[in-house]
Design an enzyme around this catalytic site. Structure first.
Site, PDB file in Angstrom:
ATOM      1  CG  ASP A 102      -5.689  -8.399  -1.131  1.00 26.75           C
ATOM      2  OD1 ASP A 102      -6.710  -7.509  -1.293  1.00 26.75           O
ATOM      3  OD2 ASP A 102      -4.715  -7.897  -0.959  1.00 26.75           O
TER       4      ASP A 102
HETATM    5  N1  URA Z   1      -4.185  -5.705   3.398  1.00 19.57           N
HETATM    6  C1  URA Z   1      -3.847  -6.146   2.135  1.00 19.57           C
HETATM    7  O1  URA Z   1      -2.884  -5.529   1.691  1.00 19.57           O
HETATM    8  N2  URA Z   1      -4.514  -7.246   1.826  1.00 19.57           N
HETATM    9  C2  URA Z   1      -5.267  -8.002   2.411  1.00 19.57           C
HETATM   10  O2  URA Z   1      -5.632  -9.096   1.744  1.00 19.57           O
HETATM   11  C3  URA Z   1      -5.670  -7.591   3.764  1.00 19.57           C
HETATM   12  C4  URA Z   1      -5.161  -6.576   4.054  1.00 19.57           C
END
Ligand code: URA
Length: 234
Positions: A102
């Site tokens: 993310d």
């Molecule tokens: N899980 C998440 O919620 N976000 C990420 O960036 C990676 C794994």
């Protein structure tokens, strides 16, 4: 391979700029000036020189990046800078993130132009362990932590999904900091797992993927090539 294609694959020139460089007499083939873009060359034995440098095709590339926050794993230009903008290599846009983080998640991101290798790392079939450190909104006392550890080990149902998560490992480093090891890569998986446990992730950092571990050697935004051992470990 056609000469103009070879030039565009080995430099930052686009195909049309490569044609122009050829027309302008800026390229030699085996020490002779060459202007014909359609000339076929043997990429192993022919010597092509542009700007005083011999050009060579690069092989497949395998990179690890310490992804900072506020950088996106997309190929499109958007609101945030892209991870490939941090990789100062020719044709960096050919590198694809191996799975996504993310925009606010930091830590280890692998990038490659080897689609098969990428599939080996991300395919749930291969059960490759990914370790995340989550900073939690709510402190979890011993009893809540023990329950959460058990739920994660059993697999939990995420909102809107029909199958529980694969068994995973949760460890508390402090009441508000947890290390979660998962072998899948569902959408926002770690954050959604903590929501399912009645908490909220305030900050998330990926520490490792399989045997590839992000250490202090790379500051946020820095990258390096993977070693042959790291590449072969998947
Ligand atoms: N899980 C998440 O919620 N976000 C990420 O960036 C990676 C794994």
């Amino acid at each position: 391979m056609r000469l103009d294609r070879f030039l565009s694959e080995t430099t930052s020139l686009t195909r049309s700029l490569a044609k122009r460089a050829l027309k302008n007499g800026e390229v030699t083939l085996n020490d002779e000036p060459i202007k014909q873009a359609a000339t076929h060359i043997d990429t192993d034995s022919d010597v092509v020189v542009f700007n005083g440098a011999r050009l060579a095709l690069v092989g497949l590339r395998y990179i690890m990046l310490h992804k900072p926050a506020d950088v996106e794993c997309t190929a499109r230009r958007g609101l945030y800078p892209r991870v490939i903008d941090l990789i100062d290599l020719p044709k960096a846009e050919r590198l694809q993130p191996v799975g996504r983080l993310d925009v606010d998640t930091t830590g280890l991101l692998l990038l490659t132009d080897d689609g098969q290798w990428s599939h080996r790392v991300t395919s749930p079939r291969h059960r490759c362990a990914k370790v995340y450190i989550a900073e939690l909104d709510e402190p979890m006392d011993e009893e809540a932590a023990e329950l959460a550890i058990q739920q994660v080990a059993d697999g939990i149902m995420l909102d809107g999904e029909e199958t529980p998560t694969q068994p995973a490992t949760l460890r508390f480093l402090s009441p508000k900091q947890a290390e979660l090891t998962i072998t899948e890569g569902r959408y926002h998986q770690v954050k959604r797992m903590f929501v399912a446990l009645g908490n909220h992730v305030n900050a998330l950092h990926r520490r490792s993927i399989g045997d590839v571990v992000l250490t202090d050697e790379l500051a946020p935004g820095e990258w390096r090539e993977l070693t042959p051992e790291e590449i072969a470990s998947f």
